[in-house]
Enzyme design. Structure first.
Site, mmCIF file in Angstrom:
data_model
loop_
_atom_site.group_PDB
_atom_site.id
_atom_site.type_symbol
_atom_site.label_atom_id
_atom_site.label_comp_id
_atom_site.label_asym_id
_atom_site.label_seq_id
_atom_site.Cartn_x
_atom_site.Cartn_y
_atom_site.Cartn_z
ATOM 1 N N GLN A 114 -83.284 23.439 14.927
ATOM 2 C CA GLN A 114 -83.352 23.894 16.627
ATOM 3 C C GLN A 114 -82.182 24.588 17.017
ATOM 4 O OE1 GLN A 114 -84.514 19.493 18.373
ATOM 5 N NE2 GLN A 114 -83.155 19.266 16.627
ATOM 6 N N ASN A 115 -81.260 24.975 16.146
ATOM 7 C CA ASN A 115 -80.042 25.763 16.329
ATOM 8 C C ASN A 115 -80.386 27.238 16.154
ATOM 9 O OD1 ASN A 115 -78.986 23.339 16.224
ATOM 10 N ND2 ASN A 115 -78.002 23.317 13.932
ATOM 11 N N ASP A 117 -77.732 29.507 15.704
ATOM 12 C CA ASP A 117 -76.299 29.825 15.066
ATOM 13 C C ASP A 117 -76.637 30.523 13.906
ATOM 14 O OD1 ASP A 117 -76.576 27.966 13.048
ATOM 15 O OD2 ASP A 117 -75.410 26.632 14.162
ATOM 16 N N HIS A 134 -85.958 27.525 17.818
ATOM 17 C CA HIS A 134 -85.534 28.210 19.146
ATOM 18 C C HIS A 134 -85.065 29.625 18.894
ATOM 19 C CE1 HIS A 134 -84.712 23.825 20.303
ATOM 20 N NE2 HIS A 134 -85.916 24.116 20.644
ATOM 21 N N CYS A 142 -89.455 42.746 15.101
ATOM 22 C CA CYS A 142 -90.497 43.977 15.474
ATOM 23 C C CYS A 142 -91.688 43.274 15.619
ATOM 24 C CB CYS A 142 -90.563 44.995 14.400
ATOM 25 S SG CYS A 142 -91.628 46.207 14.915
ATOM 26 N N CYS A 145 -94.764 45.330 13.578
ATOM 27 C CA CYS A 145 -94.925 45.232 12.293
ATOM 28 C C CYS A 145 -94.329 43.888 11.574
ATOM 29 C CB CYS A 145 -94.499 46.345 11.411
ATOM 30 S SG CYS A 145 -92.644 46.551 11.365
ATOM 31 N N THR A 210 -78.998 15.468 15.246
ATOM 32 C CA THR A 210 -80.006 15.832 16.667
ATOM 33 C C THR A 210 -80.257 14.424 17.441
ATOM 34 O OG1 THR A 210 -81.948 16.244 17.143
ATOM 35 C CG2 THR A 210 -81.890 15.512 14.882
ATOM 36 N N LEU A 236 -74.605 10.585 15.407
ATOM 37 C CA LEU A 236 -73.306 9.557 15.971
ATOM 38 C C LEU A 236 -73.719 8.961 17.298
ATOM 39 C CD1 LEU A 236 -70.099 11.617 15.722
ATOM 40 C CD2 LEU A 236 -70.762 9.677 14.289
ATOM 41 N N GLN A 237 -74.842 9.484 17.951
ATOM 42 C CA GLN A 237 -75.438 8.727 18.946
ATOM 43 C C GLN A 237 -76.774 8.151 18.721
ATOM 44 O OE1 GLN A 237 -75.815 12.291 21.207
ATOM 45 N NE2 GLN A 237 -73.700 11.839 22.304
#
Length: 497
Positions: A114-115, A117, A134, A142, A145, A210, A236-237
């Site tokens: 989902q990054n 970067d 994303h 392009c 093509c 995530t 962590l969450q």
């Protein structure tokens, strides 16, 4: 600093839950869970990894919804810290490179990210084994093509808009578009189809960093359950999908993956970043044909008008100092114009001073010039050249090594173009791993060393809210020592393989 992804997004009121509490498993629990994860990975037949912002926070890229996330700080009315390094110099984390090793070992079958970067591609995950839901801040495509172009600079737009460049395929030449979604853009069908297919096939879906909040992406891991697959969440969450998971680990992603790789007895490969530039030398005879009026230009391989972000300045000197005056080129385009006797041959030395985020401050390249001798044209096997550069850089434990990979002549104007590959960063993860091992798998110890690594992903919830700019990516501090790529990119002189 260039505008970051967060700054370019349209404004919406609802960005999901932000500022959620973090939880840290005790060291002995973390160790036991890392061992369980290693066993699940070892036994898996079709391992899929699903990543969010928490995999990149140790690279210096902030998350969005964590205690120090961009949207959390904005909602609290707090200022965002300034960037210490530009986005384009961010390096893959220990976890990114561990995934590369798992893929090379035939264990990891597919990555869903989902990054935006671009670090999965820079780290070496094959494009055909990666779905970037994303988009990618460093990629243009392009629409005519289908060729994709991975850049060394951040593409200036988001929202699938046309950029200032065109497809380099002579049979096409269509305008390119950015690949990064804005809030109201639909997820790319091709990427979603591949992601869904692999999740259905997966016997293990490993979710890393995530919060699994935003639909439809957060429901992809659940598709593995229908075929008897298992979900593992490292974050962590707490997430809305924790109850569906066979294993939930509350720990820093790098810590957990390091522990699992230890149990699997797999090494984490070093990362070597190879960048590119081209030297364009054009010439023309004076009216009396006694002199050659020549121009030296140092340019991006992505086009002469494209930025060259990793070079700060170019110092030009001559081995024959009696006849020539040295020069310092400090602004793009890096260009030098001179006049020389047609019969005169000489040698220039170009000292490239690198920008912030590179692993060394400078390197030198010698350029022999003889206007009477035609240039030799060639195109070397890039894979062989890159492999030799990587091996030399790792052996020498330093960067700056460079090699010519292609030389071609031009007729109008008369001249030659030489393309160089150059090592600009090295990251050794094994050294970092040993120091981390000394700390055991204690979440708290690592928490003191780096910014909190918070598991969140880029939201894609639709909104009809008013538009407003937010501030850009912040605090691109380096977590390791030095930096990025090894991927395949088609279509232009700057492709990476």
């Amino acid at each position: 600093m260039s505008l970051g992804y967060a700054e370019k997004l349209s404004y919406i009121e609802d960005v999901g839950n932000v500022g959620m509490a973090e939880f840290f498993d005790p060291p002995h629990v973390l160790q036991e869970k890392a061992e369980r994860l290693a066993m699940l990975i070892k036994k898996s037949k079709h391992l899929v990894v699903f990543t969010g912002a928490g995999i990149s926070t140790s690279c210096g890229i902030p998350d969005f919804r964590g205690p120090k996330g961009i949207w959390t700080l904005q909602r609290e009315g707090k200022a965002l810290p300034d960037a210490s390094l530009p986005f384009h110099r961010a390096m893959p984390s220990l976890t990114h490179m561990a995934l590369v090793e798992l893929e090379k070992a035939g264990i990891l079958k597919f990555v869903i990210s989902q990054n935006v970067d671009g670090l999965h591609l820079r780290s070496g995950i094959p494009r055909e084994k990666l779905a970037e839901l994303h988009g990618n801040s460093f990629m243009e495509t392009c629409s005519s093509c289908g060729i994709e172009y991975m850049r060394d600079f951040e593409v200036e737009t988001i929202g699938l808009k046309e950029t200032s460049r065109r497809c380099s395929d002579n049979k096409c030449g269509a305008r390119l578009k950015d690949t990064v979604l804005d809030w109201e853009d639909a997820l790319p069908k091709k990427e979603m189809n591949l992601a869904e297919k692999n999740c259905r096939m997966a016997d293990v879906v490993l979710c890393l960093g995530t919060s699994l909040q935003i639909t439809p992406a957060c429901n992809l891991p659940l598709k593995s359950l229908r075929g008897g697959g298992k979900i593992v969440i490292v974050n962590l969450q707490k997430t809305p999908k924790d109850k569906k998971a066979s294993l939930v680990i509350h720990g820093l992603v790098d810590k957990v993956i390091l522990g699992a790789m230890d149990v699997l007895n797999l090494r984490i490969p070093p990362f070597v970043r190879i960048d590119f530039f081209q030297i364009i030398l054009t010439e023309g005879l004076s009216m009396d044909k006694k002199y050659v009026n020549w121009t030296l230009r140092v340019a991006s391989v992505h086009g002469q008008k494209a930025p060259l972000p990793f070079i700060k300045s170019v110092e030009v000197s001559f081995l024959d100092t009696k006849d020539y005056k040295d020069a310092i080129l400090t602004k793009e385009p890096f260009q030098l114009k001179r006049r020389t006797l047609q019969t005169k041959s000489f040698e220039m030395v170009l000292k490239f001073n690198f920008s912030d985020g590179c692993g060394c401050s400078c390197t030198e390249v010698n350029i022999p010039i003889d206007f009477q001798v035609p240039a030799d044209c060639f195109k070397l096997d890039r894979d062989i050249v890159f492999q030799k550069l990587r091996e030399t850089a790792i052996q020498d434990s330093c960067c700056g090594q460079n090699a010519v990979i292609e030389r071609k002549t031009t007729l109008a104007p008369k001249g030659e173009v030489t393309i160089y590959a150059i090592v600009t960063n090295i990251v050794r993860y094994n050294k970092t791993s040993k120091s981390q091992q000394a700390d055991s798998l204690s979440n708290g110890d690592v928490k003191k060393q780096i910014e909190r690594e918070n598991g969140t992903e880029t939201s894609r919830k639709r909104s009809k809210g008013r538009k407003r700019k937010t501030r850009s990516w912040v605090n691109f501090a380096t977590y390791y020592t030095q930096s990025p790529p090894a991927m395949k990119q088609r279509g232009d002189a700057g492709s990476l393989t």
